[in-house]
Scaffold this motif. Structure first.
Motif, PDB file in Angstrom:
ATOM      1  N   LEU A  70       0.865  -1.388  -0.091  1.00  0.00           N
ATOM      2  CA  LEU A  70       0.025  -0.008   0.122  1.00  0.00           C
ATOM      3  C   LEU A  70       0.903   1.252   0.150  1.00  0.00           C
ATOM      4  O   LEU A  70       0.428   2.065  -0.622  1.00  0.00           O
ATOM      5  N   ASP A  71       1.912   1.416   0.881  1.00  0.00           N
ATOM      6  CA  ASP A  71       2.742   2.405   0.859  1.00  0.00           C
ATOM      7  C   ASP A  71       3.438   2.709  -0.513  1.00  0.00           C
ATOM      8  O   ASP A  71       3.539   3.732  -0.732  1.00  0.00           O
ATOM      9  N   LEU A  72       3.885   1.784  -1.110  1.00  0.00           N
ATOM     10  CA  LEU A  72       4.555   1.789  -2.336  1.00  0.00           C
ATOM     11  C   LEU A  72       3.437   2.269  -3.381  1.00  0.00           C
ATOM     12  O   LEU A  72       3.988   3.275  -4.236  1.00  0.00           O
ATOM     13  N   ASN A  73       2.099   1.967  -3.317  1.00  0.00           N
ATOM     14  CA  ASN A  73       1.227   2.365  -4.530  1.00  0.00           C
ATOM     15  C   ASN A  73       0.692   3.735  -4.178  1.00  0.00           C
ATOM     16  O   ASN A  73       0.478   4.596  -4.956  1.00  0.00           O
ATOM     17  N   LEU A  74       0.923   4.107  -2.808  1.00  0.00           N
ATOM     18  CA  LEU A  74       0.594   5.492  -2.545  1.00  0.00           C
ATOM     19  C   LEU A  74       1.512   6.318  -2.637  1.00  0.00           C
ATOM     20  O   LEU A  74       1.190   7.706  -2.282  1.00  0.00           O
ATOM     21  N   LYS A  75       2.644   5.853  -2.788  1.00  0.00           N
ATOM     22  CA  LYS A  75       3.890   6.636  -3.321  1.00  0.00           C
ATOM     23  C   LYS A  75       4.346   7.461  -2.007  1.00  0.00           C
ATOM     24  O   LYS A  75       4.996   8.798  -2.172  1.00  0.00           O
ATOM     25  N   TYR A  76       4.245   7.059  -0.904  1.00  0.00           N
ATOM     26  CA  TYR A  76       4.756   7.756   0.435  1.00  0.00           C
ATOM     27  C   TYR A  76       6.175   7.405   0.534  1.00  0.00           C
ATOM     28  O   TYR A  76       6.944   8.403   0.857  1.00  0.00           O
ATOM     29  N   GLY A  77       6.749   6.210   0.378  1.00  0.00           N
ATOM     30  CA  GLY A  77       7.881   5.919   0.825  1.00  0.00           C
ATOM     31  C   GLY A  77       8.368   5.633   2.144  1.00  0.00           C
ATOM     32  O   GLY A  77       9.675   5.728   2.319  1.00  0.00           O
ATOM     33  N   TYR A  78       7.379   5.437   3.179  1.00  0.00           N
ATOM     34  CA  TYR A  78       7.817   5.536   4.307  1.00  0.00           C
ATOM     35  C   TYR A  78       8.799   4.254   4.713  1.00  0.00           C
ATOM     36  O   TYR A  78       9.453   4.250   5.668  1.00  0.00           O
TER      37      TYR A  78
END
Length: 379
Positions: A369-377
């Protein structure tokens, strides 16, 4: 031991199943008034629900799907949240379901009676009072149980609840009498919020979510009409107004709150279903003397704060829409994430130490999910 469960919505049903299955010597009575409607839309479950229905009453979605209008859920499709649509998947070898929750109690309680006999009983009545003594919870000043699990839905007042600062407060539900032929739940962002879409074998259930302090009902109906390419009026939809909240005390002596009586944020990722299951599992720990009342409440309040952080995490990067709603949602949820618990959660994720027993959204799913939302956390 006798346990009373008030209410026959989804949480009332899973609570009955949970304690019939896991407490072998308990009697479970479901107390409800059939004239009171449940909040039925067509529901998207978590992974725990099909497993519980199989364990408790041998309900198999593959063979019994028509009984509840079931389709299999393999994840959540995020549309219009980023440049490219993406699916937040349920990881193999698990799945969830979409189902008709209007039918749930009838179908499952029939199986409960067949499998558990006198250990299960339906009591048809209107609950007008719920009190407790040192040794009992008492319904209508006369019917005694060792414990009562209150699943009656939204509380009458919020004086003993913490109100959450989240973007949505209004929903228009619209059904389309056409089978849903996809294997995921829609999370369709629009300029005033987002819309869930639930596929059933016989129909589709859509819920248009918005904030009525920002968007008028007429604006919401106009946008919903554009999305569905069909002119919709107020009489064509069902309406729900809500707020985000959690109880300040889930277990109070002999009375446990569950379902919307305990907590409600919003339908994002079907997180509430996982929380309701956790309430039952934690109460089982309490009955098994593995935790006390204070520890139970501390655990559930802590987990509810983590859920709220997760919802804010989804929102705080915005969507493809530049609008007043999304500007407000981003500012609000970015501010929400300024807390030590969120910093701790990120650290645990980055160091592969997140405990899945206390956090239902798996670290691997979160990484996708983090990868697809482009957050990069989590890189």
């Amino acid at each position: 031991m006798k346990v009373g469960v008030i209410g026959t919505g989804t949480v009332g049903v899973i609570t009955v199943c949970h304690f019939l299955h896991y407490l072998k010597d308990v009697e479970v009575h479901c107390i409800h008034n059939p004239k009171k409607n449940i909040l039925g839309i067509g529901e998207s479950s978590n992974i725990q629900l099909p497993q519980l229905l199989w364990n408790s009453v041998r309900f198999n979605p593959f063979f019994n799907s028509e009984e509840l209008d079931i389709t299999i859920k393999h994840g959540v499709l995020y549309r219009n949240w980023r440049k490219n649509d993406f699916i937040s998947p349920i990881l193999p070898n698990q799945y969830a379901i979409h189902f008709d929750n209007f039918k749930l109690s009838e179908v499952i309680f029939k199986r409960c009676k067949e499998q558990y006999g006198d250990r299960f009983k339906e009591s048809i009545m209107d609950v007008t009072s719920l009190k407790q003594t040192k040794n009992h919870a008492v319904i209508n000043n006369k019917i005694k149980y060792d414990y009562v699990i209150d699943c009656r839905g939204y509380p009458e007042d919020y004086s003993d609840y913490s109100i959450s600062n989240l973007p949505l407060n209004h929903c228009f539900v619209h059904s389309i009498n056409k089978p849903g032929d996809w294997g995921y739940t829609h999370h369709h962002a629009h300029k005033h919020g987002w819309m869930f879409g639930i596929p059933l074998q016989s129909r589709q259930g859509w819920g248009y979510l918005f904030n009525d302090q920002i968007t008028s009902e007429d604006e919401a109906l106009e946008d919903l009409s554009k999305i569905h390419k069909k002119k919709l009026k107020k009489e064509n939809v069902r309406e729900f107004k809500f707020k985000g909240y959690r109880s300040n005390k889930f277990l109070d002596g002999r009375i446990l709150k569950n379902g919307n009586r305990a907590i409600f944020y919003e339908p994002l990722e079907a997180l509430s279903g996982a929380f309701y299951d956790t309430i039952n599992r934690t109460f089982f720990d309490f009955l098994s003397k593995n935790c006390d009342e204070q520890q139970l409440n501390h655990k559930l309040i802590d987990l509810s704060k983590r859920y709220e952080n997760f919802i804010s995490y989804i929102y705080h990067g915005g969507s493809n829409f530049k609008s007043k709603f999304w500007e407000n949602a981003v500012a609000m949820t970015t501010e929400n994430l300024k807390n030590e618990l969120w910093e701790e959660t990120l650290l645990l994720l980055k160091t592969n130490q997140l405990d899945e027993r206390t956090w239902p959204f798996s670290p691997v799913s979160w990484e996708i999910l983090d990868l697809n939302l482009k957050y990069g956390y989590l890189r």
